[in-house]
Design a protein around this motif. Structure first.
Motif, PDB file in Angstrom:
ATOM      1  N   UNK A 367       0.701  -1.201  -0.007  1.00 53.09           N
ATOM      2  CA  UNK A 367       0.169  -0.073  -0.264  1.00 53.09           C
ATOM      3  C   UNK A 367       0.866   1.373   0.053  1.00 53.09           C
ATOM      4  N   UNK A 368       2.044   1.047   0.549  1.00 51.15           N
ATOM      5  CA  UNK A 368       3.041   2.323   0.682  1.00 51.15           C
ATOM      6  C   UNK A 368       4.031   2.281  -0.452  1.00 51.15           C
ATOM      7  N   UNK A 369       3.733   1.439  -1.497  1.00 48.99           N
ATOM      8  CA  UNK A 369       4.703   1.509  -2.852  1.00 48.99           C
ATOM      9  C   UNK A 369       4.146   2.318  -3.751  1.00 48.99           C
ATOM     10  N   UNK A 483      -4.888 -12.118  -7.966  1.00 47.37           N
ATOM     11  CA  UNK A 483      -3.939 -11.044  -8.251  1.00 47.37           C
ATOM     12  C   UNK A 483      -4.612  -9.476  -8.717  1.00 47.37           C
ATOM     13  N   UNK A 484      -5.833  -9.177  -9.101  1.00 46.30           N
ATOM     14  CA  UNK A 484      -6.169  -8.009  -9.024  1.00 46.30           C
ATOM     15  C   UNK A 484      -6.214  -7.236  -7.632  1.00 46.30           C
ATOM     16  N   UNK A 485      -6.175  -8.025  -6.484  1.00 44.70           N
ATOM     17  CA  UNK A 485      -5.990  -7.138  -5.250  1.00 44.70           C
ATOM     18  C   UNK A 485      -4.648  -6.470  -5.361  1.00 44.70           C
ATOM     19  N   UNK A 486      -3.754  -7.416  -5.758  1.00 47.49           N
ATOM     20  CA  UNK A 486      -2.409  -6.687  -5.580  1.00 47.49           C
ATOM     21  C   UNK A 486      -2.244  -5.423  -6.460  1.00 47.49           C
ATOM     22  N   UNK A 487      -2.559  -5.694  -7.780  1.00 51.34           N
ATOM     23  CA  UNK A 487      -2.823  -4.453  -8.635  1.00 51.34           C
ATOM     24  C   UNK A 487      -3.441  -3.134  -7.901  1.00 51.34           C
ATOM     25  N   UNK A 488      -4.620  -3.447  -7.392  1.00 53.86           N
ATOM     26  CA  UNK A 488      -5.240  -2.423  -6.753  1.00 53.86           C
ATOM     27  C   UNK A 488      -4.168  -1.705  -5.478  1.00 53.86           C
ATOM     28  N   UNK A 489      -3.679  -2.638  -4.867  1.00 48.89           N
ATOM     29  CA  UNK A 489      -2.912  -2.219  -3.359  1.00 48.89           C
ATOM     30  C   UNK A 489      -1.861  -1.041  -4.036  1.00 48.89           C
ATOM     31  N   UNK A 543      -8.865   4.524  -5.516  1.00 46.37           N
ATOM     32  CA  UNK A 543      -9.941   3.638  -4.989  1.00 46.37           C
ATOM     33  C   UNK A 543      -9.683   2.524  -4.776  1.00 46.37           C
ATOM     34  N   UNK A 544      -8.838   1.980  -5.702  1.00 47.78           N
ATOM     35  CA  UNK A 544      -8.354   0.555  -5.494  1.00 47.78           C
ATOM     36  C   UNK A 544      -7.575   0.638  -4.352  1.00 47.78           C
ATOM     37  N   UNK A 545      -6.738   1.291  -4.269  1.00 50.22           N
ATOM     38  CA  UNK A 545      -5.813   1.492  -3.107  1.00 50.22           C
ATOM     39  C   UNK A 545      -6.392   1.256  -1.734  1.00 50.22           C
ATOM     40  N   UNK A 546      -7.314   2.189  -1.521  1.00 46.08           N
ATOM     41  CA  UNK A 546      -8.323   2.485  -0.443  1.00 46.08           C
ATOM     42  C   UNK A 546      -8.980   1.162  -0.234  1.00 46.08           C
ATOM     43  N   UNK A 547      -9.484   0.472  -1.176  1.00 46.02           N
ATOM     44  CA  UNK A 547     -10.126  -0.692  -1.031  1.00 46.02           C
ATOM     45  C   UNK A 547      -9.277  -1.933  -0.595  1.00 46.02           C
ATOM     46  N   UNK A 548      -8.014  -1.903  -1.180  1.00 46.21           N
ATOM     47  CA  UNK A 548      -7.109  -2.846  -0.531  1.00 46.21           C
ATOM     48  C   UNK A 548      -6.707  -2.853   0.427  1.00 46.21           C
ATOM     49  N   UNK A 549      -6.631  -1.514   1.290  1.00 45.99           N
ATOM     50  CA  UNK A 549      -6.476  -1.361   2.663  1.00 45.99           C
ATOM     51  C   UNK A 549      -7.378  -1.845   3.531  1.00 45.99           C
ATOM     52  N   UNK A 550      -8.452  -2.080   3.079  1.00 46.15           N
ATOM     53  CA  UNK A 550      -9.674  -2.794   3.926  1.00 46.15           C
ATOM     54  C   UNK A 550      -9.123  -4.399   3.890  1.00 46.15           C
TER      55      UNK A 550
END
Length: 569
Positions: A367-369, A483-489, A543-550
């Motif tokens: 998430x911080x990358x 895999x799409x979760x990693x892309x979102x992060x 939005x994907x990064x925020x969703x992945x944070x959950x």
């Protein structure tokens, strides 16, 4: 040396057993396990043969070894129609079963039995093979997958051990010998549980990794501090039912040594049968993690919609569905990856209070990358120009990667500088490469093959948009990919097929765009919107990064700890 000798003995006895059942099948299986360079070399030798009676056979087998499945079907069908000599005919028959090519009426009985089994006619296959080693194996597997069949053993009263949870996971396969969505999730779950204060260990199925051609492994592989125990006998039992009992016997000392408070297993039913027996013997609760819909995954492996429909109507599909339902209802608790599968299990009669959704998640550090796609491509030696769309996935037919390649061709014809990277390997890789070549865009489609998990992050970062162009099948409608979760992060927008399991993570949280499945024009339109509107792509990525944070593995580890404490109590 003793461990190495045992693995070699297991490999030899396994191959000997297959040879006794059918030497032609052994040859086909060996070719599937052989290194890619070796199979391509053999294909080249077949192509270099002269004409003559077996020209179609050589052509079909060469295409099969290269992964050109459509050409292989045509060549094998033509060769069988030409009535080749017996040894060639036997090998062609086994390949025909793999490719779902109809067999001639006078094909050997065991080959017709395997074709019937492949088509889902379980009882017909058992009848055809009756009196042969194959018949004994198929009959045993039929009994094992039939609801109500249990492994005999004593049942102990449940106990409630004191102290923090101790979990033993019983898995199909694992790192470092197999890298797939299944093994990566297993590993992340184990790491997350360990970080949450759960003592964890894992054991893989009987004979693994020797049964996939790795005869130089260890009795215990330790990966990132996670111990994967191998259940390796000197020789494996000859029938599936006997192997399940042997699996229980080899896992029993491990249960006694580790003294877990809970047993945890995953799809498929064979894992659950073994785990249920061990749980009953030791008075332990057990958790069944239903990661997919097994019977629909099998049906999706057929090449045409008509064949898939027939598979879903088959005896095998019904047996698998009933067996999976029975075991999910028998488990103390069920874990699923998404709401679509959870709802399906409830309709099958699983108590919703005993189902927990633990979705695919991401390491918190992703998430911080923050790395631009052009900088990431520079590190990989890729062009910084153009809009790059792609995926990191197992390359199988239902992933729909050819639709993505066709969408890129559509966009390039429109004058858009869109390029594609498809990372991974599988049965569809050769056809994807050929499709790119036939569309004249091979120079703009990168196929680096399978990469290590830590390298996959670099490929995610190199993309401007991550694609999940899955075909519309029963399994893709239900199963949420990792895999799409990693892309979102990593802040990458997602463009995906409009299917329930994907709408759950893309459409509802607004992390990307959805397009009609199996529709290259619709997919091209969605990609073009992102390429033409950087602001939109950026907002969807955030939005994907925020969703992945959950959905982090740390949160998943905490959820598993709560679950284990509840079932132990």
């Amino acid at each position: 040396m003793r461990g190495f000798a045992r693995q070699v003995a297991l490999g030899v006895t396994t191959a000997t057993g297959m040879a006794a059942e059918d030497p032609a099948l052994l040859a086909v299986q060996a070719s599937r396990r052989a290194p890619r360079r070796a199979t391509l070399a053999v294909a080249g030798l077949l192509d270099n043969g002269t004409g003559g009676r077996h020209a179609d056979a050589r052509r079909g087998l060469a295409a099969w070894l290269r992964g050109h499945r459509d050409d292989a079907r045509a060549g094998v069908a033509a060769a069988l129609a030409g009535r080749p000599a017996s040894p060639v005919r036997r090998v062609l028959g086994e390949v025909a079963v793999e490719l779902d090519v109809p067999l001639p009426p006078d094909a050997p009985r065991v080959t017709r039995a395997r074709a019937a089994w492949r088509a889902g006619d379980v009882s017909g296959a058992v009848t055809l093979a009756q009196g042969t080693p194959l018949g004994r194996r198929l009959a045993s597997e039929q009994r094992a997958m039939t609801p109500g069949t249990v492994l005999a053993g004593d049942r102990r009263a449940r106990s409630t051990p004191a102290g923090p949870p101790v979990a033993l996971h019983l898995l199909t396969n694992s790192l470092p010998h197999t890298s797939s969505g299944y093994t990566l999730r297993s590993h992340e779950v184990l790491r997350a549980q360990a970080a949450a204060g759960i003592e964890v260990a894992a054991a893989t199925r009987l004979g693994y990794p020797v049964v996939v051609g790795r005869v130089t492994g260890r009795d215990v592989d330790v990966v990132d501090g996670i111990a994967y125990h191998r259940l390796l006998p000197w020789s494996a039992a000859r029938t599936p039912g006997a192997r399940l009992r042997q699996n229980v016997a080899l896992a029993r000392p491990l249960v006694r040594a580790l003294r877990p408070t809970v047993l945890h297993t995953t799809t498929a039913w064979s894992n659950a049968v073994v785990t249920r027996a061990l749980a009953d013997e030791h008075g332990l609760p057990w958790v069944y993690e239903v990661r997919g819909v097994l019977e629909d995954t099998w049906a999706a492996s057929f090449p045409t919609a008509e064949a898939q429909h027939a598979a879903r109507a088959s005896e095998r599909h019904a047996l698998l569905r009933a067996r999976e339902t029975e075991l999910a209802r028998a488990a103390d608790h069920v874990v699923t990856l998404g709401e679509t599968v959870r709802r399906d299990l409830v309709t099958r009669g699983v108590d919703p209070a005993r189902i927990t959704v633990v979705p695919n998640a991401v390491p918190g550090e992703l998430l911080d990358l923050h790395v631009s796609s052009t900088a990431a491509r520079a590190r990989l030696g890729l062009s910084g120009e153009g809009f790059w769309v792609g995926t990191v996935s197992s390359l199988v037919d239902y992933e729909g990667i050819e639709t993505l390649v066709e969408a890129v061709a559509v966009l390039r014809r429109r004058g858009a500088d869109v390029r594609c990277a498809v990372v991974g390997d599988g049965t569809a890789r050769a056809s994807i490469a050929r499709r790119a070549q036939s569309l004249g865009i091979a120079d703009h489609v990168v196929l680096p093959g399978r990469v290590a998990p830590d390298e996959a992050v670099g490929w995610h970062l190199a993309l401007d948009a991550f694609a999940v162009p899955r075909r519309d099948t029963a399994v893709t409608r239900a199963v949420v990919p990792l895999k799409p979760m990693q892309a979102m992060a990593l802040g990458r927008p997602v463009v995906a097929s409009d299917l329930p399991a994907l709408a759950e993570i893309v459409g509802e949280p607004g992390t990307g765009l959805l397009a009609a499945p199996d529709d290259a024009q619709a997919l091209a339109d969605a990609i073009e919107r992102l390429a033409d509107d950087p602001a939109l792509a950026g907002s969807l990525g955030e939005a994907g990064r925020a969703f992945a944070a959950t959905r982090t593995w740390a949160a998943a580890g905490a959820a598993y700890r709560r679950l284990y404490e509840e079932v132990a109590a």
